[in-house]
Design a protein around this motif. Structure first.
Motif, PDB file in Angstrom:
ATOM      1  N   MET A   1       7.354   1.214  -2.312  1.00  0.00           N
ATOM      2  CA  MET A   1       6.448   1.803  -3.293  1.00  0.00           C
ATOM      3  C   MET A   1       7.265   2.656  -4.253  1.00  0.00           C
ATOM      4  O   MET A   1       8.324   3.173  -3.888  1.00  0.00           O
ATOM      5  N   PRO A   2       6.813   2.808  -5.494  1.00  0.00           N
ATOM      6  CA  PRO A   2       7.591   3.572  -6.479  1.00  0.00           C
ATOM      7  C   PRO A   2       7.848   5.002  -6.035  1.00  0.00           C
ATOM      8  O   PRO A   2       6.958   5.664  -5.495  1.00  0.00           O
ATOM      9  N   ASP A   3       9.060   5.472  -6.260  1.00  0.00           N
ATOM     10  CA  ASP A   3       9.438   6.866  -6.017  1.00  0.00           C
ATOM     11  C   ASP A   3       9.087   7.330  -4.602  1.00  0.00           C
ATOM     12  O   ASP A   3       8.711   8.485  -4.380  1.00  0.00           O
ATOM     13  N   THR A   4       9.227   6.414  -3.648  1.00  0.00           N
ATOM     14  CA  THR A   4       8.794   6.704  -2.275  1.00  0.00           C
ATOM     15  C   THR A   4       9.820   6.209  -1.273  1.00  0.00           C
ATOM     16  O   THR A   4      10.321   5.082  -1.395  1.00  0.00           O
ATOM     17  N   THR A   5      10.123   7.039  -0.300  1.00  0.00           N
ATOM     18  CA  THR A   5      10.959   6.631   0.824  1.00  0.00           C
ATOM     19  C   THR A   5      10.174   6.848   2.111  1.00  0.00           C
ATOM     20  O   THR A   5       9.748   7.976   2.400  1.00  0.00           O
ATOM     21  N   ILE A   6       9.939   5.769   2.857  1.00  0.00           N
ATOM     22  CA  ILE A   6       9.309   5.901   4.166  1.00  0.00           C
ATOM     23  C   ILE A   6      10.390   6.295   5.161  1.00  0.00           C
ATOM     24  O   ILE A   6      11.369   5.578   5.346  1.00  0.00           O
ATOM     25  N   THR A   7      10.238   7.450   5.782  1.00  0.00           N
ATOM     26  CA  THR A   7      11.266   7.954   6.691  1.00  0.00           C
ATOM     27  C   THR A   7      10.969   7.666   8.153  1.00  0.00           C
ATOM     28  O   THR A   7      11.834   7.840   9.011  1.00  0.00           O
TER      29      THR A   7
ATOM     30  N   VAL B   1       8.789  10.592   1.989  1.00  0.00           N
ATOM     31  CA  VAL B   1       9.183  11.543   0.946  1.00  0.00           C
ATOM     32  C   VAL B   1       8.890  10.913  -0.412  1.00  0.00           C
ATOM     33  O   VAL B   1       9.235   9.752  -0.655  1.00  0.00           O
ATOM     34  N   LEU B   2       8.269  11.700  -1.284  1.00  0.00           N
ATOM     35  CA  LEU B   2       8.017  11.291  -2.657  1.00  0.00           C
ATOM     36  C   LEU B   2       9.007  12.015  -3.562  1.00  0.00           C
ATOM     37  O   LEU B   2       9.253  13.212  -3.399  1.00  0.00           O
ATOM     38  N   HIS B   3       9.579  11.291  -4.518  1.00  0.00           N
ATOM     39  CA  HIS B   3      10.548  11.902  -5.431  1.00  0.00           C
ATOM     40  C   HIS B   3      10.303  11.407  -6.859  1.00  0.00           C
ATOM     41  O   HIS B   3      11.140  10.687  -7.437  1.00  0.00           O
ATOM     42  N   PRO B   4       9.162  11.796  -7.459  1.00  0.00           N
ATOM     43  CA  PRO B   4       8.839  11.340  -8.807  1.00  0.00           C
ATOM     44  C   PRO B   4       9.763  11.888  -9.882  1.00  0.00           C
ATOM     45  O   PRO B   4       9.840  11.335 -10.983  1.00  0.00           O
ATOM     46  N   THR B   5      10.464  13.006  -9.601  1.00  0.00           N
ATOM     47  CA  THR B   5      11.461  13.541 -10.517  1.00  0.00           C
ATOM     48  C   THR B   5      12.713  13.865  -9.713  1.00  0.00           C
ATOM     49  O   THR B   5      12.696  13.891  -8.476  1.00  0.00           O
ATOM     50  N   SER B   6      13.771  14.161 -10.414  1.00  0.00           N
ATOM     51  CA  SER B   6      15.032  14.474  -9.726  1.00  0.00           C
ATOM     52  C   SER B   6      14.952  15.792  -8.967  1.00  0.00           C
ATOM     53  O   SER B   6      15.774  16.049  -8.081  1.00  0.00           O
ATOM     54  N   ASP B   7      13.951  16.629  -9.282  1.00  0.00           N
ATOM     55  CA  ASP B   7      13.809  17.908  -8.596  1.00  0.00           C
ATOM     56  C   ASP B   7      12.611  17.902  -7.641  1.00  0.00           C
ATOM     57  O   ASP B   7      12.139  18.953  -7.220  1.00  0.00           O
TER      58      ASP B   7
ATOM     59  N   ASP C   1       4.465  19.470  -9.137  1.00  0.00           N
ATOM     60  CA  ASP C   1       4.181  18.805  -7.863  1.00  0.00           C
ATOM     61  C   ASP C   1       3.111  19.562  -7.106  1.00  0.00           C
ATOM     62  O   ASP C   1       2.145  18.967  -6.596  1.00  0.00           O
ATOM     63  N   PHE C   2       3.281  20.879  -7.008  1.00  0.00           N
ATOM     64  CA  PHE C   2       2.290  21.718  -6.329  1.00  0.00           C
ATOM     65  C   PHE C   2       0.951  21.679  -7.046  1.00  0.00           C
ATOM     66  O   PHE C   2      -0.105  21.580  -6.427  1.00  0.00           O
ATOM     67  N   GLY C   3       0.990  21.740  -8.371  1.00  0.00           N
ATOM     68  CA  GLY C   3      -0.229  21.858  -9.148  1.00  0.00           C
ATOM     69  C   GLY C   3      -1.116  20.633  -9.090  1.00  0.00           C
ATOM     70  O   GLY C   3      -2.340  20.756  -8.954  1.00  0.00           O
ATOM     71  N   TYR C   4      -0.520  19.437  -9.188  1.00  0.00           N
ATOM     72  CA  TYR C   4      -1.367  18.245  -9.256  1.00  0.00           C
ATOM     73  C   TYR C   4      -0.708  16.959  -8.796  1.00  0.00           C
ATOM     74  O   TYR C   4      -1.390  16.036  -8.354  1.00  0.00           O
ATOM     75  N   ARG C   5       0.622  16.867  -8.867  1.00  0.00           N
ATOM     76  CA  ARG C   5       1.253  15.557  -8.701  1.00  0.00           C
ATOM     77  C   ARG C   5       1.364  15.132  -7.242  1.00  0.00           C
ATOM     78  O   ARG C   5       1.147  13.951  -6.906  1.00  0.00           O
ATOM     79  N   ALA C   6       1.686  16.044  -6.357  1.00  0.00           N
ATOM     80  CA  ALA C   6       1.970  15.672  -4.970  1.00  0.00           C
ATOM     81  C   ALA C   6       0.754  15.076  -4.273  1.00  0.00           C
ATOM     82  O   ALA C   6       0.851  14.031  -3.615  1.00  0.00           O
ATOM     83  N   LEU C   7      -0.400  15.719  -4.397  1.00  0.00           N
ATOM     84  CA  LEU C   7      -1.592  15.215  -3.721  1.00  0.00           C
ATOM     85  C   LEU C   7      -2.010  13.863  -4.296  1.00  0.00           C
ATOM     86  O   LEU C   7      -2.373  12.942  -3.551  1.00  0.00           O
ATOM     87  N   HIS C   8      -1.960  13.735  -5.615  1.00  0.00           N
ATOM     88  CA  HIS C   8      -2.342  12.470  -6.240  1.00  0.00           C
ATOM     89  C   HIS C   8      -1.458  11.326  -5.749  1.00  0.00           C
ATOM     90  O   HIS C   8      -1.958  10.260  -5.360  1.00  0.00           O
ATOM     91  N   LEU C   9      -0.151  11.542  -5.740  1.00  0.00           N
ATOM     92  CA  LEU C   9       0.751  10.479  -5.283  1.00  0.00           C
ATOM     93  C   LEU C   9       0.574  10.200  -3.797  1.00  0.00           C
ATOM     94  O   LEU C   9       0.633   9.037  -3.365  1.00  0.00           O
ATOM     95  N   THR C  10       0.361  11.237  -3.014  1.00  0.00           N
ATOM     96  CA  THR C  10       0.105  11.032  -1.582  1.00  0.00           C
ATOM     97  C   THR C  10      -1.135  10.176  -1.376  1.00  0.00           C
ATOM     98  O   THR C  10      -1.158   9.270  -0.531  1.00  0.00           O
ATOM     99  N   THR C  11      -2.175  10.457  -2.140  1.00  0.00           N
ATOM    100  CA  THR C  11      -3.417   9.679  -2.036  1.00  0.00           C
ATOM    101  C   THR C  11      -3.167   8.216  -2.365  1.00  0.00           C
ATOM    102  O   THR C  11      -3.631   7.303  -1.654  1.00  0.00           O
ATOM    103  N   GLU C  12      -2.445   7.965  -3.442  1.00  0.00           N
ATOM    104  CA  GLU C  12      -2.146   6.579  -3.828  1.00  0.00           C
ATOM    105  C   GLU C  12      -1.344   5.864  -2.740  1.00  0.00           C
ATOM    106  O   GLU C  12      -1.654   4.719  -2.374  1.00  0.00           O
TER     107      GLU C  12
END
Length: 525
Positions: free
Chosen positions: A31-37, A67-73, A151-162
């Motif tokens: 999946m994009p920007d995703t590593t299954i650990t 782990v999700l890594h949509p940006t380098s940080d 990530d905290f504000g909106y991105r992490a939960l949305h990507l986790t849901t997807e």
């Protein structure tokens, strides 16, 4: 762009369906920007997560970590737990729903206890730390890390849901029938972020005590803190809080027709803190003049220099619960105020709320942090068009976030959409005597956060019925349990603006002695 991303997700989900998967094989999902650990079958029994208590009585399940890594940080930890396809005898199998958990404070941990509760009931479930690992009152991770704030504000939960939807579809060879979210406090903010920014993520959302107007909530705390902390003589010791509660109840408890230690609607209580003014020396049963002023400020909320309200204050009736959130153990700046402005707004670890200008701080907070953190948009039309249903709830005696904030947001939705459309998809329940998300002197267990009520369906069950059958929720029953988990009291919760009115006879600890009625006069204050 959002449409393209949605279509890409739909393709991922559809491609996952029809390819039989074992738990272990989920580790190879791409999946994009995703590593299954990790993808491991967990035996029924107990689990000790990386933090928090040991979780017991778990059914066998497939535990996926990633782990999700949509940006380098970005480094966003997430987990998805999946009940076994074929449940063992006596165990709950998958109920074909995905129910995700949220976070509290500045997040920093996965809510494993909530995931465990969902799993026991047959839900697939997912959670995230929102991109950092820290205690809930610590925001030092945000220092000079704007992408982590997003990530905290909106991105992490949305990507986790997807990602969770894709993992569920791969494992069960079918997409979840419906997808739900149940959270409170910052999780309530996350819930409204989802409904406003990503209206197709969830079919049903249960949002408690939402900290959705983050910049105004924290900036208001700065102004209130000036009244409580800047002058040590104004600080109210927690030892005095029981006397304040007793005085409030003496003045207002009987106004709703029943003297029971619970204010049905604290807005009807016009308690004057001046009645507690010490007459001859400072005692635990009275307040000094500076303390009277501080109490008035706690009730009133924060204001800017022109007297305009920043965020409303606390309600009377359970001041005894204010220690952890509003008072503390000694005069000191709020951890939330300090961490927010130091590490998110100003990137200055030396910033001090004691010397900060409220107007300047509020303006800076809004300019820099409103976009990534606030969830105040009343236009839920896209969420409603998707078929989404939203239930809001808030305790009248919440010592952390004013219940008036949630009423104001609900009213803004009604004003934006019109009463008919709002009523078709959004409900609000105000909970007399409830503190922050749960607890307090009143019944506060009604199916939120996995907390069962003793009578009838809980709020999450009503939400599911609303989504899946179209049956709109009306009243439900809340329960107060004793320390040994015995039922002490039950009361109906009514859809706002209705209130639970005592019949004047019958057991006041039994919900059948009450009925939901419209208040005698409008309470939109």
């Amino acid at each position: 762009m959002r449409r393209i991303l949605f279509c890409s997700l739909a393709l991922l989900v559809s491609s996952a369906i029809g390819h039989a998967a074992t738990c272990a094989s989920l580790a190879s999902l791409t999946m994009p920007d995703t590593t299954i650990t990790g993808a491991e079958t967990m035996a029924a029994g107990s689990l000790k997560p990386p933090y928090g208590p040991t979780l017991s009585d778990l059914p066998a399940f497939c535990r996926v970590t990633g782990v999700l890594h949509p940006t380098s940080d970005s480094h966003i930890l997430f987990e998805v737990w999946l009940p076994e396809k074929q449940a063992a005898k006596g165990q709950q199998g998958w109920n074909r729903r995905l129910l995700d958990v949220g976070n509290g404070g500045f997040a920093g941990t996965i809510y494993y206890e909530g995931m465990a509760g969902n799993l026991r009931k047959g839900y697939a479930t997912a959670g995230t730390d929102t991109g950092h690992q820290a205690d809930a009152e610590d925001a030092s991770w945000a220092y000079r890390h704007p992408e982590k704030i997003k990530d905290f504000g909106y991105r992490a939960l949305h990507l986790t849901t997807e990602r969770a939807k894709v993992i569920v579809a791969a494992f069960y060879e079918t997409a979840p029938m419906k997808v739900y979210f149940d959270a409170c406090s910052d999780g309530g903010r996350e819930a409204l972020v989802e409904a406003q920014r990503y209206p197709e993520d969830y079919d049903g959302i249960l949002a408690g005590a939402p900290a959705n107007d983050w910049t105004h909530l924290i900036s208001s705390g700065l102004d209130v803190g000036h009244s409580l902390v800047a002058d040590p003589a104004a600080y109210i010791s927690s030892l005095k809080l029981p006397a304040i509660t007793a005085a409030v109840l003496a003045a207002c408890d009987a106004q709703d027709g029943l003297k029971d230690g619970i204010l049905n609607d604290p807005r009807e209580c016009h308690f004057d803190p001046g009645t507690l003014l010490c007459k001859s020396g400072d005692e635990l049963t009275c307040l000094t003049a500076p303390q009277v002023g501080a109490l008035r400020k706690l009730y009133a909320g924060g204001n800017d220099s022109e007297g305009r309200l920043i965020s409303p204050g606390l309600m009377p009736g359970d001041e005894s619960s204010w220690k952890a959130w509003a008072i503390g153990n000694a005069p000191s700046e709020s951890n939330y105020v300090q961490n927010f402005f130091r590490y998110m707004v100003y990137d200055d670890p030396t910033w001090s709320g004691l010397t900060a200008n409220v107007d300047t701080s509020l303006r800076a907070a809004n300019e820099k942090m409103a976009e990534p953190l606030n969830a105040t948009d009343p236009d839920l039309s896209r969420f409603i068009a998707h078929g989404g249903k939203l239930i809001l709830y808030h305790g009248w005696n919440d010592p952390a976030i004013s219940p008036l904030n949630t009423i104001a947001y609900y009213d803004s939705v009604v004003a934006k959409l019109g009463p008919a459309q709002a009523e078709s998809s959004v409900k609000l329940y105000m909970v007399p005597g409830m503190a922050h998300c749960a607890g307090g002197p009143g019944p506060s267990a009604f199916g939120q956060l996995g907390i069962p009520t003793a009578k009838g369906p809980g709020m999450l069950s009503l939400l599911e019925d609303w989504v899946e059958t179209g049956k709109a929720p009306t009243e439900l029953v809340a329960t107060k349990y004793s320390a040994d988990k015995k039922v002490q009291m039950t009361r109906p919760l009514c859809p706002y603006p209705q209130i639970a009115k005592y019949a004047g006879h019958g057991d006041p600890d039994d919900s059948t002695s009450f009925s939901c009625v419209m208040p005698a006069k409008a309470n939109n204050k």
